[in-house]
Design a protein around this motif. Structure first.
Motif, PDB file in Angstrom:
ATOM      1  N   ASP A  56       0.907  -1.209   0.010  1.00  0.00           N
ATOM      2  CA  ASP A  56      -0.020   0.076  -0.092  1.00  0.00           C
ATOM      3  C   ASP A  56       0.791   1.311  -0.022  1.00  0.00           C
ATOM      4  OD1 ASP A  56      -2.330  -1.393   0.007  1.00  0.00           O
ATOM      5  OD2 ASP A  56      -2.762  -1.262   2.266  1.00  0.00           O
ATOM      6  N   CYS A  57       2.228   1.219   0.404  1.00  0.00           N
ATOM      7  CA  CYS A  57       3.109   2.244   0.353  1.00  0.00           C
ATOM      8  C   CYS A  57       2.580   3.351   1.257  1.00  0.00           C
ATOM      9  CB  CYS A  57       3.107   2.927  -1.041  1.00  0.00           C
ATOM     10  SG  CYS A  57       3.997   1.660  -2.103  1.00  0.00           S
ATOM     11  N   ASN A  58       1.959   2.868   2.381  1.00  0.00           N
ATOM     12  CA  ASN A  58       1.542   3.910   3.295  1.00  0.00           C
ATOM     13  C   ASN A  58       2.406   4.049   4.461  1.00  0.00           C
ATOM     14  OD1 ASN A  58      -0.172   5.090   5.347  1.00  0.00           O
ATOM     15  ND2 ASN A  58      -2.172   4.460   4.739  1.00  0.00           N
ATOM     16  N   TRP A  59       3.408   5.055   4.525  1.00  0.00           N
ATOM     17  CA  TRP A  59       4.281   5.157   5.572  1.00  0.00           C
ATOM     18  C   TRP A  59       3.604   5.417   7.008  1.00  0.00           C
ATOM     19  CZ3 TRP A  59       4.673   9.941   8.017  1.00  0.00           C
ATOM     20  CH2 TRP A  59       4.227  10.988   7.095  1.00  0.00           C
ATOM     21  N   ALA A  60       2.676   6.204   6.881  1.00  0.00           N
ATOM     22  CA  ALA A  60       2.018   6.571   8.253  1.00  0.00           C
ATOM     23  C   ALA A  60       1.385   5.210   8.951  1.00  0.00           C
ATOM     24  CB  ALA A  60       1.084   7.875   8.088  1.00  0.00           C
ATOM     25  N   ASP A  61       0.661   4.743   8.247  1.00  0.00           N
ATOM     26  CA  ASP A  61       0.130   3.530   9.007  1.00  0.00           C
ATOM     27  C   ASP A  61       1.303   2.414   9.228  1.00  0.00           C
ATOM     28  OD1 ASP A  61      -2.448   4.385   9.035  1.00  0.00           O
ATOM     29  OD2 ASP A  61      -3.114   3.573   7.157  1.00  0.00           O
ATOM     30  N   THR A  62       2.263   2.267   8.582  1.00  0.00           N
ATOM     31  CA  THR A  62       3.297   1.382   8.638  1.00  0.00           C
ATOM     32  C   THR A  62       4.102   1.866  10.098  1.00  0.00           C
ATOM     33  OG1 THR A  62       3.806   1.086   6.568  1.00  0.00           O
ATOM     34  CG2 THR A  62       5.664   0.632   7.919  1.00  0.00           C
ATOM     35  N   ALA A  63       4.343   3.179  10.303  1.00  0.00           N
ATOM     36  CA  ALA A  63       4.893   3.296  11.486  1.00  0.00           C
ATOM     37  C   ALA A  63       3.909   3.106  12.607  1.00  0.00           C
ATOM     38  CB  ALA A  63       5.105   4.950  11.558  1.00  0.00           C
ATOM     39  N   THR A  64       2.763   3.357  12.646  1.00  0.00           N
ATOM     40  CA  THR A  64       1.783   3.214  13.776  1.00  0.00           C
ATOM     41  C   THR A  64       1.800   1.698  14.033  1.00  0.00           C
ATOM     42  OG1 THR A  64       0.465   4.832  13.113  1.00  0.00           O
ATOM     43  CG2 THR A  64      -0.642   3.510  14.597  1.00  0.00           C
ATOM     44  N   ILE A  65       1.649   0.840  13.119  1.00  0.00           N
ATOM     45  CA  ILE A  65       1.392  -0.613  13.104  1.00  0.00           C
ATOM     46  C   ILE A  65       2.809  -1.217  13.921  1.00  0.00           C
ATOM     47  CG2 ILE A  65       1.360  -2.763  12.104  1.00  0.00           C
ATOM     48  CD1 ILE A  65      -0.588  -1.352  10.115  1.00  0.00           C
ATOM     49  N   VAL A  66       3.823  -0.713  13.193  1.00  0.00           N
ATOM     50  CA  VAL A  66       5.180  -1.202  13.877  1.00  0.00           C
ATOM     51  C   VAL A  66       5.422  -0.831  15.357  1.00  0.00           C
ATOM     52  CG1 VAL A  66       7.547  -0.592  13.683  1.00  0.00           C
ATOM     53  CG2 VAL A  66       6.677  -1.307  11.736  1.00  0.00           C
ATOM     54  N   GLU A  67       5.042   0.411  15.817  1.00  0.00           N
ATOM     55  CA  GLU A  67       5.005   0.613  17.186  1.00  0.00           C
ATOM     56  C   GLU A  67       4.068  -0.405  18.073  1.00  0.00           C
ATOM     57  OE1 GLU A  67       3.594   4.608  20.049  1.00  0.00           O
ATOM     58  OE2 GLU A  67       3.360   4.721  17.776  1.00  0.00           O
ATOM     59  N   LYS A  68       2.781  -0.785  17.417  1.00  0.00           N
ATOM     60  CA  LYS A  68       2.033  -1.669  18.152  1.00  0.00           C
ATOM     61  C   LYS A  68       2.675  -3.090  18.404  1.00  0.00           C
ATOM     62  CE  LYS A  68      -2.401  -1.314  18.247  1.00  0.00           C
ATOM     63  NZ  LYS A  68      -3.724  -1.307  18.036  1.00  0.00           N
ATOM     64  N   GLY A  69       3.399  -3.444  17.206  1.00  0.00           N
ATOM     65  CA  GLY A  69       4.194  -4.775  17.198  1.00  0.00           C
ATOM     66  C   GLY A  69       5.361  -4.701  18.072  1.00  0.00           C
ATOM     67  N   ARG A  70       6.133  -3.769  18.107  1.00  0.00           N
ATOM     68  CA  ARG A  70       7.184  -3.527  19.015  1.00  0.00           C
ATOM     69  C   ARG A  70       6.741  -3.719  20.495  1.00  0.00           C
ATOM     70  NH1 ARG A  70      10.971   0.677  15.436  1.00  0.00           N
ATOM     71  NH2 ARG A  70      12.130  -0.978  14.559  1.00  0.00           N
ATOM     72  N   ALA A  71       5.652  -3.059  20.760  1.00  0.00           N
ATOM     73  CA  ALA A  71       5.284  -2.831  22.186  1.00  0.00           C
ATOM     74  C   ALA A  71       4.795  -4.498  22.657  1.00  0.00           C
ATOM     75  CB  ALA A  71       4.209  -2.176  22.478  1.00  0.00           C
ATOM     76  N   ALA A  72       4.026  -4.958  21.620  1.00  0.00           N
ATOM     77  CA  ALA A  72       3.662  -6.291  21.788  1.00  0.00           C
ATOM     78  C   ALA A  72       4.766  -7.437  21.993  1.00  0.00           C
ATOM     79  CB  ALA A  72       2.921  -7.025  20.769  1.00  0.00           C
ATOM     80  N   ALA A  73       6.012  -7.368  21.246  1.00  0.00           N
ATOM     81  CA  ALA A  73       7.053  -8.043  21.152  1.00  0.00           C
ATOM     82  C   ALA A  73       7.906  -7.866  22.664  1.00  0.00           C
ATOM     83  CB  ALA A  73       8.101  -7.821  20.065  1.00  0.00           C
ATOM     84  N   ALA A  74       7.795  -6.601  23.385  1.00  0.00           N
ATOM     85  CA  ALA A  74       8.176  -6.124  24.404  1.00  0.00           C
ATOM     86  C   ALA A  74       7.706  -6.612  25.362  1.00  0.00           C
ATOM     87  CB  ALA A  74       8.601  -4.762  24.441  1.00  0.00           C
ATOM     88  N   GLY A  75       6.244  -7.292  25.440  1.00  0.00           N
ATOM     89  CA  GLY A  75       5.465  -7.852  26.289  1.00  0.00           C
ATOM     90  C   GLY A  75       4.598  -6.964  27.143  1.00  0.00           C
TER      91      GLY A  75
END
Length: 283
Positions: A56-75
């Protein structure tokens, strides 16, 4: 064509890099192991973020989703998006809020800790967030909010796809009713075989003190009425056979076909929640 593809890829790189989102690149290529809820959720968000970045080449949503993923990975405990804060249309809000309430109830009822359901619950959260994300794009539609209007559908098929995937995952995330019934057993599209999740419901019914049951098979509206009537019968008989094998009597196994839908739809709609059999106690 190859030149165009390379230019698109280069453009995506520059957009991501220029907006500071390229720091997400390392997360997109991390190996995330484990089958806990948080590990599964981190992988689901990783997959979603990769699609946002490169499809989708949507950098804004990519950043937001990555933030949630990293938080999940951190427990950390990562909640599904609140649609009221994501700019969805007022007309879409009630359905999204109801779906979120069902998801949170399943998560709070052992969905994050039950090994048998953890990854299904993570998938349900990923697709719920995807549904919210696609619905939020509606504000950019015809007469969009940026022009002072309410907005309208931008990608209705994407919204439908995310919604369907969410409900399919949610059925595997939720705990089946055990005491007294009725019990609902779900089926795949155009299927009447019992999945592992369906077999688990059969075992719960077998634990019931009731001795005799009635089974009614249902379908969605995809396909002809005659075909769906027969498919509903096959689903009912499949459940009845399993109950009999577990020492329970079945008084009746009938079909409602595509009538008595759990979720009201138009004709020709593949709706996971309508593909089911209902088991009730007779005595």
């Amino acid at each position: 064509m190859k030149i165009i593809s390379r230019l698109v890829a280069l453009g995506t790189f520059l957009v991501l890099a220029g907006c500071g989102t390229w720091t997400a690149e390392s997360y997109l290529h991390e190996t995330i192991s484990g089958d806990s809820f948080n590990a599964c959720l981190a992988r689901e968000y990783q997959e979603r973020a990769t699609s946002e970045a490169y499809v989708d080449c949507n950098w804004a949503d990519t950043a937001t989703i990555v933030e949630k993923g990293r938080a999940a990975a951190a427990g950390e405990t990562v909640l599904p998006w609140d649609p009221a804060t994501r700019g969805v249309l007022p007309s879409d809000l009630p359905e999204l809020q109801d779906a979120r309430a069902k998801l949170l109830a399943a998560l709070d009822n052992g969905g994050r800790t039950d090994p048998a359901r953890a990854c299904a619950c993570a998938k349900a959260q990923r697709y719920y967030d995807g549904w919210v994300e696609q619905a939020s794009d509606n504000k950019l539609g015809e007469n969009g909010s940026w022009l002072g209007g309410e907005g309208g559908p931008v990608q209705p098929e994407r919204v439908k796809a995310e919604k369907a995937a969410f409900y399919e995952a949610l059925t595997k995330c939720e705990v089946a009713k055990v005491v007294g019934g009725p019990w609902t057993i779900y089926f795949g599209f155009n299927k009447f075989n019992l999945t592992q999740e369906a077999q688990a419901v059969i075992q719960e019914i077998a634990k019931s003190s009731a001795s005799t049951f009635a089974v009614v098979g249902h379908t969605d509206t995809s396909g002809s009425k005659a075909y769906n009537q027969a498919l509903g019968e096959r689903r009912a008989k499949s459940v009845a056979t399993a109950l009999t094998a577990n020492g329970k009597a079945v008084e009746s196994a009938a079909s409602d076909g595509e009538t008595n839908l759990a979720v009201q739809t138009g004709d020709g709609v593949r709706e996971p929640l309508n593909r089911r059999a209902i088991v009730t106690v007779v005595k």
